[in-house]
Scaffold this motif. Structure first.
Motif, short mmCIF file in Angstrom:
data_model
loop_
_atom_site.label_atom_id
_atom_site.label_comp_id
_atom_site.label_asym_id
_atom_site.label_seq_id
_atom_site.Cartn_x
_atom_site.Cartn_y
_atom_site.Cartn_z
N ALA A 1 0.83 -1.20 0.00
CA ALA A 1 0.00 0.00 0.00
C ALA A 1 0.87 1.26 0.00
O ALA A 1 0.63 2.19 -0.78
CB ALA A 1 -0.94 0.00 1.20
N ILE A 2 1.90 1.25 0.85
CA ILE A 2 2.78 2.43 0.92
C ILE A 2 3.48 2.64 -0.41
O ILE A 2 3.48 3.73 -0.99
CB ILE A 2 3.83 2.27 2.04
CG1 ILE A 2 3.14 2.18 3.40
CG2 ILE A 2 4.81 3.44 2.02
CD1 ILE A 2 4.08 1.80 4.54
N ILE A 3 4.09 1.55 -0.91
CA ILE A 3 4.89 1.66 -2.14
C ILE A 3 4.03 2.04 -3.33
O ILE A 3 4.36 2.94 -4.11
CB ILE A 3 5.66 0.35 -2.40
CG1 ILE A 3 6.74 0.17 -1.34
CG2 ILE A 3 6.25 0.32 -3.80
CD1 ILE A 3 7.33 -1.22 -1.27
N ALA A 4 2.89 1.37 -3.46
CA ALA A 4 2.03 1.64 -4.63
C ALA A 4 1.46 3.04 -4.57
O ALA A 4 1.37 3.73 -5.60
CB ALA A 4 0.90 0.61 -4.71
N THR A 5 1.09 3.51 -3.38
CA THR A 5 0.55 4.86 -3.27
C THR A 5 1.63 5.89 -3.62
O THR A 5 1.41 6.79 -4.45
CB THR A 5 0.04 5.13 -1.84
OG1 THR A 5 -0.88 4.10 -1.50
CG2 THR A 5 -0.64 6.48 -1.75
N ALA A 6 2.80 5.71 -3.01
CA ALA A 6 3.89 6.66 -3.26
C ALA A 6 4.29 6.64 -4.73
O ALA A 6 4.48 7.70 -5.35
CB ALA A 6 5.09 6.33 -2.38
N ALA A 7 4.39 5.42 -5.31
CA ALA A 7 4.80 5.32 -6.70
C ALA A 7 3.75 5.93 -7.62
O ALA A 7 4.07 6.61 -8.59
CB ALA A 7 5.05 3.86 -7.08
N GLY A 8 2.48 5.67 -7.31
CA GLY A 8 1.39 6.21 -8.12
C GLY A 8 1.43 7.72 -8.14
O GLY A 8 1.29 8.35 -9.19
N ILE A 9 1.64 8.31 -6.97
CA ILE A 9 1.68 9.77 -6.89
C ILE A 9 2.94 10.32 -7.55
O ILE A 9 2.88 11.26 -8.35
CB ILE A 9 1.58 10.24 -5.42
CG1 ILE A 9 0.18 9.89 -4.88
CG2 ILE A 9 1.83 11.74 -5.30
CD1 ILE A 9 0.01 10.09 -3.40
N LEU A 10 4.08 9.67 -7.25
CA LEU A 10 5.34 10.14 -7.84
C LEU A 10 5.30 10.12 -9.37
O LEU A 10 5.67 11.09 -10.03
CB LEU A 10 6.51 9.29 -7.32
CG LEU A 10 7.90 9.71 -7.78
CD1 LEU A 10 8.23 11.12 -7.34
CD2 LEU A 10 8.96 8.72 -7.26
N ALA A 11 4.80 9.00 -9.93
CA ALA A 11 4.73 8.89 -11.39
C ALA A 11 3.83 9.98 -11.96
O ALA A 11 4.13 10.57 -13.00
CB ALA A 11 4.22 7.51 -11.80
#
Lengths: 361, 563
Positions: free
Chosen positions: B357-367
Motif C-alpha cells: 500500500a505504501i509503495i504503490a501509493t507513493a509510486a502512483g503519486i510520484l509517477a
C-alpha cells in the motif's frame, strides 16, 4: 490621470508598431490612436495582423519595435497580467471548473477586493449581460450564446476603460450574431468604454463601429467612420474588401472638380478626395446599388449608359443581384431593389454622375 | 475562418535565453532532467556497461541462451497474436453490435488487469495442473499444461485487457458516419468490415499486438510458474543472477530483450508519424447507429463475450476456491471450505500488504507528479533538450520490466558519486528503490495522461487568466491544476493498481524487509502453496476493486480510471 503636462487626446495610442514572426512582418509601422468611449473595429482578411495588434495591446505579444500607450502610460514593456486590458476571447475561454459567478469574479478576487464589493459588481455585470439567472451554472451547461455573455461579463466586470474583443461573434449562428451585434453596441454606449473589436466580417464592422481600421498585410489601409470607408475608400483594397464594388481603371481627365474616365466608349464621372490632374491613373469604384438596370436605353444624357447582356439574376430577398457583361467583356455586379421580376437577356445599365468614387493608386 | 498559425522566434539561443531569464523554469528543468537522467538514462547505460565481450560471445555461442531467446520470441508472438485477435472480436462485439449488458462485459474485460500478474498462471495450474481441479480431480484426465501451452494460454488471458483497451479506443474513435457513408455507397457486411472498418482500426490493432508482444517478452511470473523445461529469457536471467550471481550475463540477456522492443518502438513511432487515419475529435457523433450485423451474427457475438467472461470468472473462481478450500482435504479428494487458511495467511503477511500500500501509493503519486511536470514543460515551455525529455518520458514503456529491474539493481547498489561529490545514497534494500522503480515503470502513463490533459486546456484559457491579472504561478494554481485534477487522480489510481500487481519489474530489487503482496503471491505459488497464494490474490483484488469503487463513489462517477 497623473496630472501630466501634455494632454493626450487618445486613450490608446500605437506608435510605429513592428512585429515579426519568423521572417514574416505581421505588423508594419502601425500608427493610430483611439479616443475614449468609441467603438473601434479592426477589420481585414485573416492573416492581416488585426488579431496580432489586439494581442499586442493586451500584452500577449511584445512588439519588436514601437510603443503602446494606454491612458497616458507607456505599457509595451508591462507583462499582460499587469495591464488591465480585459479581453473577450474568440473561443470564450471560460474556466470550465468554475461556475458562472466564479468565472466573472475571478479577476476581482485576484485584486483581493472585499467580498461584498465582488458580489455586487459581479451581479451588476451579470445583469448587464442578462445572465444573472445562470450564475450557478457551469460553463458546459450553457449554450454558445450564453457562454459568450459570460465571457463579456467577465471582461466588463474589470471596469477598465478598455474592452478588447477578438472575433467574439464568429462562433455564433447567423441569426444570433445579428442580435448580439445590436446588444454589444448598446452595451458599449451604456458603459461608455472604448471597445476594440476584431472581425473579418465587413457588415459587422459597418453596423457597429464609430471607427473602422482596415488592415491588409500588416499595414493599415484606412482609418475612418463606416460611411467614410464605405463611400470614400482610399485604396482599391478597401473598396474591394468592404461591400461589393465594380472597378474601372484608366487615364483620368479633370473637369469642373469631377474626374472623368472613358470606358467602353462612354464617359464616366466620379468624385474623389485625392488630388488629380490630367493623365493620372484612376480607379473608379462603383457600388452595385448605385447602378440601375433596365430594358430600355437611358433617358438622361448625364448618365453613363452601357448596353449589357445579363448572365445571371439572383433573387436574394430584399433585392435582386445581377451579373452582367458589357461590350468590352467586363463583368458588372448590380443590385436592384423594388423589383417584382428577374430580368434576362439584353439590357442597359446606367450610372448616375458622381456616383463613382475615384481612387488614386 | 482559417486561423493563421503564428510562431515567435525560435532557435537554441533564444530558448536558452528564455530559460535563464526564468528561475522557476530553471528549477523545474533541473528536477526533470535530474529524474530522467538518474532513473532512466543512467540505469540503461549502467546495464549496458555490465555486459562484456565475453558475455555477448557466450550468448551467441551457447545453445541454452539462444534457445531461451528463440522460445521467448516465439511464445510472445503466439500470445500477442491470440490476445489481439480475441480482444479485437471482444471489442468489436461491444462497440459495433447491439448485444446485451455491454457495460458489464466492458468491465469484465479489465478483470485480469486488476489481479496480481501471476494469478493467471497460478489459476491454470489449479485448473489443469498435476493436481488440477478440473482435469485430475473432476474429469480424471491428465493434461500437460507446463511448457508452451501454459505460457501461451496464461499470457493470452493476462494481456487481453491491454489489447482490449488499445483496440476499443480506436474502434470508438471511428466515426459511424464513415461506415454509414460506405454502406450508402453499397458496401455490405463483410465488405464494409474488410474495406473500411479494419483499415481504420489497423493502427490500434497493430499497437495492441506490439504492446502485448513487448510485455510478453519481459513477463517473468507466468513463464516461471508454467514454463517447466520451457525456459524463457527473463526466467533464465533471473536464474543466472540468483544462481550464479553472473550479472554480466543477465545484463546481456536483458539487453537482448530490449532490442526487439526498442526496434518496434522506433518503427511504430515512424509509422504513426506518417499516417494517422483516425482523428480523435472527442465528440462522438450523436444519434447515429451503425447496423453492420445480422441477427445471427449478433447472437454469436453475445455468446462469444459470454464465453470470454466465463473464462475470466473461472480463473478468479478457481483462485477463490483454493483460497477457501482446506488443502489437506483437497489432496484427499474432499472439498472442505474454511476461513482458517485465509485469515492465517492474512495475519502472517499483513506487513506485505502494508508495504504494498505504501509503495504503490507513493509510486502512483510520484509517477503522476513527475508526469505532470514533464508534460507541463513539454506542452507549455520552450527549452533546449525538449525532444530528449519527451523521448525519455515514454522510454520506460519500451524497457522490458525485467530489464529495468536488473538495471536498477546494478545502478543503485552503492552510493552514487560525481567525482568526490555524493549525489545519491545507496538505494538497494530500501523502500525508495521499490517506489522509484515502480514510478519509472508507470511514468509513461502519468506523462501521457497529463499531456492529453494539457492539450485539452486551450491556451486561450490560460491567457484569459493572465488577461484578468493572474501571474504565471496564480494561473497554474487557480486554473491549470484544478482542470487537470481528474486526469491526475485517474492516472495516480491507475499507477497504484499497476504497482499493486507488479512482479516482473521488482523481481530483482525486492528484499525480505520490503517484501510486497504481489511478490508473495508469485513466490508462494512457485513453491506450491496454492491456498496461500490464492488467498493473497483474492485480497489484492479486493483492495483494487475497493479502491476503484471508492474513487467512483467520491468523484460521483466523474473520474474514470479505465477509459
Amino acid at each position: 490621470m497623473q496630472g501630466v503636462a501634455h494632454v493626450n487626446k487618445y486613450l490608446i495610442e500605437l506608435k510605429g508598431i513592428h512585429k515579426v514572426f519568423g521572417t514574416n512582418a505581421v505588423l508594419n509601422d502601425i500608427n493610430v490612436g483611439f479616443e475614449e468611449g468609441c467603438f473601434v473595429t479592426f477589420l481585414g482578411p485573416s492573416g492581416c495582423g488585426k488579431t496580432t495588434l489586439l494581442r499586442t495591446i493586451a500584452g500577449f505579444y511584445r512588439p519588436d519595435g514601437g510603443e503602446v500607450w494606454i491612458d497616458g502610460k507607456r505599457v509595451d514593456m508591462l507583462p499582460a497580467h499587469k495591464r488591465n486590458t480585459p479581453m473577450v476571447f474568440q473561443e470564450y475561454a471560460l474556466f470550465p471548473h468554475l461556475n458562472v459567478f466564479d468565472n466573472v469574479a475571478y479577476g476581482l478576487r485576484l485584486q483581493k477586493l472585499p467580498r461584498k464589493e465582488i458580489e455586487s459588481r459581479v451581479r451588476e455585470a451579470l445583469d448587464l449581460t442578462n445572465m444573472a439567472q445562470f450564475k450557478d451554472r457551469s460553463p458546459n451547461q450553457l449554450s454558445g450564446g450564453q457562454q459568450q455573455r459570460v465571457a463579456i461579463a467577465r471582461a466588463i466586470v474589470m471596469q477598465s476603460k478598455i474592452l478588447l474583443l477578438d472575433e467574439p461573434l464568429s462562433n455564433l449562428d447567423a441569426k444570433l450574431r445579428e442580435s448580439v451585434r445590436v446588444e454589444l453596441r448598446m452595451l458599449q454606449r451604456q458603459l461608455n468604454r472604448t471597445f476594440i473589436y476584431v472581425t473579418h466580417d465587413q457588415s459587422e464592422a459597418l453596423a457597429m463601429s464609430d471607427v473602422i481600421v482596415v488592415f491588409n498585410k500588416g499595414r493599415i489601409e484606412q482609418v475612418g467612420s463606416p460611411m467614410e470607408v464605405y463611400f470614400k475608400p482610399v485604396t482599391k483594397f478597401v473598396a474591394d474588401f468592404i461591400g461589393v464594388s465594380n472597378f474601372i481603371e484608366g487615364k483620368a481627365r479633370v473637369k469642373d472638380g469631377s474626374v472623368m474616365l472613358e470606358h467602353a466608349g462612354r464617359s464616366f464621372s466620379g468624385l474623389t478626395t485625392s488630388d488629380f490632374k490630367d493623365g493620372d491613373h484612376a480607379i473608379f469604384s462603383i457600388r452595385p446599388e448605385s447602378i440601375t438596370l433596365g430594358k430600355s436605353e437611358c433617358t438622361f444624357d448625364s448618365q453613363a449608359c452601357l448596353p449589357v447582356r445579363i448572365l445571371q439574376g439572383m433573387f436574394i430577398g430584399e433585392k435582386v443581384r445581377y451579373v452582367v457583361k458589357d461590350q468590352v467583356g467586363m463583368d458588372w455586379v448590380i443590385d436592384q431593389h423594388d423589383t417584382q421580376e428577374v430580368l434576362t437577356g439584353d439590357a442597359y445599365i446606367s450610372i448616375p454622375p458622381d456616383k463613382a468614387h475615384v481612387i488614386k493608386e | 475562418m482559417v486561423q493563421t498559425q503564428v510562431k515567435e522566434r525560435k532557435g537554441f539561443l533564444n530558448q536558452a535565453r528564455n530559460v535563464l531569464s526564468d528561475p522557476s523554469l530553471l528549477i523545474m528543468l533541473a528536477i526533470a532532467f535530474a529524474f530522467v537522467g538518474l532513473f532512466i538514462i543512467y540505469p540503461l547505460a549502467k546495464l549496458m556497461a555490465n555486459t562484456t565481450l565475453e558475455t555477448w560471445r557466450n550468448f551467441f555461442t551457447k545453445m541454452a541462451y539462444r534457445r531461451a531467446y528463440a522460445r521467448t520470441v516465439y511464445s510472445s508472438l503466439l500470445s500477442a497474436f491470440t490476445a489481439t485477435a480475441l480482444a479485437f472480436l471482444y471489442a468489436y462485439s461491444i462497440e459495433y453490435t447491439e448485444i446485451k449488458f455491454k457495460k458489464f462485459f466492458r468491465f469484465i474485460a479489465f478483470l485480469p488487469m486488476l489481479a496480481p500478474s501471476s494469478m493467471t498462471g497460478m489459476a491454470l495450474i489449479m485448473l489443469f495442473g498435476r493436481n488440477g481441479l478440473l482435469t485430475t480431480k473432476l474429469i480424471g484426465v491428465e493434461v500437460e499444461i507446463y511448457g508452451l501451452p501454459g505460457i501461451w494460454l496464461a499470457q493470452t488471458i493476462a494481456f487481453f485487457p491491454m489489447a482490449f483497451v488499445a483496440i476499443s479506443a480506436v474502434l470508438r474513435a471511428i466515426s459511424p458516419n464513415i461506415e454509414i457513408a460506405a454502406q450508402n455507397l453499397g458496401a455490405k457486411g463483410t465488405e464494409l468490415f474488410r474495406t473500411v472498418t479494419l483499415p481504420l482500426a489497423a493502427p490500434g490493432v497493430l499497437s495492441a499486438f506490439l504492446l502485448v508482444f513487448i510485455n510478453a517478452m519481459s513477463d517473468f511470473a507466468n513463464p516461471k510458474l508454467l514454463g517447466g523445461l520451457f525456459v524463457t529469457s527473463p526466467v533464465q536471467a533471473y536464474g543466472v543472477v540468483t544462481g550464479d550471481a553472473d550479472f554480466g550475463m543477465a545484463a546481456t540477456i536483458s539487453a537482448m530483450l530490449l532490442i526487439p522492443s526498442l526496434a518496434i518502438f522506433l518503427i511504430q513511432a515512424y509509422i504513426m508519424s506518417k499516417k494517422s487515419y483516425v482523428t480523435v475529435t472527442g465528440k462522438p457523433v450523436a444519434g447515429l447507429k451503425r447496423i453492420t450485423m445480422g441477427k445471427g451474427a449478433e447472437i454469436v457475438s453475445q455468446v462469444y463475450v459470454f464465453l470470454v467472461a466465463a473464462l475470466f470468472f473461472m480463473v478468479i473462481g478457481i483462485v477463490a476456491f483454493f483460497a477457501f478450500a482446506d488443502p489437506k482435504a483437497y489432496y484427499l479428494g474432499k472439498f472442505v471450505f474454511t476461513l482458517k487458511g485465509f485469515t492465517e495467511t492474512m495475519t502472517f503477511n499483513a506487513y506485505t500488504f502494508r508495504n504494498s500500500a505504501i509503495i504503490a501509493t507513493a509510486a502512483g503519486i510520484l509517477a503522476s507528479v513527475v508526469g505532470l511536470l514533464l508534460a507541463f514543460l513539454n506542452s507549455r515551455k520552450d527549452f533546449p533538450g525538449k525532444k530528449i525529455l519527451d523521448f525519455s518520458a515514454i522510454l520506460p514503456n519500451t524497457l522490458p520490466a525485467t530489464f529495468l529491474s536488473l538495471a536498477f539493481l546494478l545502478s543503485f547498489q552503492r552510493m552514487l558519486t560525481l567525482g568526490p561529490i555524493p549525489i545519491l545514497p545507496k538505494l538497494t534494500k530500501t523502500i525508495f528503490i521499490m517506489i522509484i522503480i515502480q514510478a519509472v515503470r508507470q511514468l509513461p502513463i502519468g506523462y501521457r495522461n497529463a499531456l492529453s490533459g494539457f492539450k485539452q486546456i486551450d491556451k486561450s484559457i490560460e491567457e484569459a487568466a493572465t488577461n484578468l491579472g493572474a501571474n504565471v504561478g496564480k494561473t497554474i494554481s487557480s486554473i491549470v491544476l484544478p482542470m487537470l485534477r481528474p486526469a491526475f487522480i485517474s492516472s495516480a489510481v491507475y499507477n497504484f493498481i499497476s504497482a499493486m500487481i507488479a512482479v516482473s519489474v521488482i523481481i530483482f530489487v525486492v528484499t525480505p524487509q520490503w517484501n510486497v503482496a504481489s511478490i508473495v503471491v508469485y513466490s508462494r505459488a512457485d513453491s506450491g502453496y496454492y491456498s496461500e497464494a490464492g488467498a493473497m490474490s483474492i485480497a489484492i483484488m479486493a483492495i483494487i476493486l475497493g479502491t476503484l469503487w471508492l474513487v467512483n463513489f467520491l468523484s460521483r462517477g466523474r473520474i474514470k480510471v479505465f477509459d
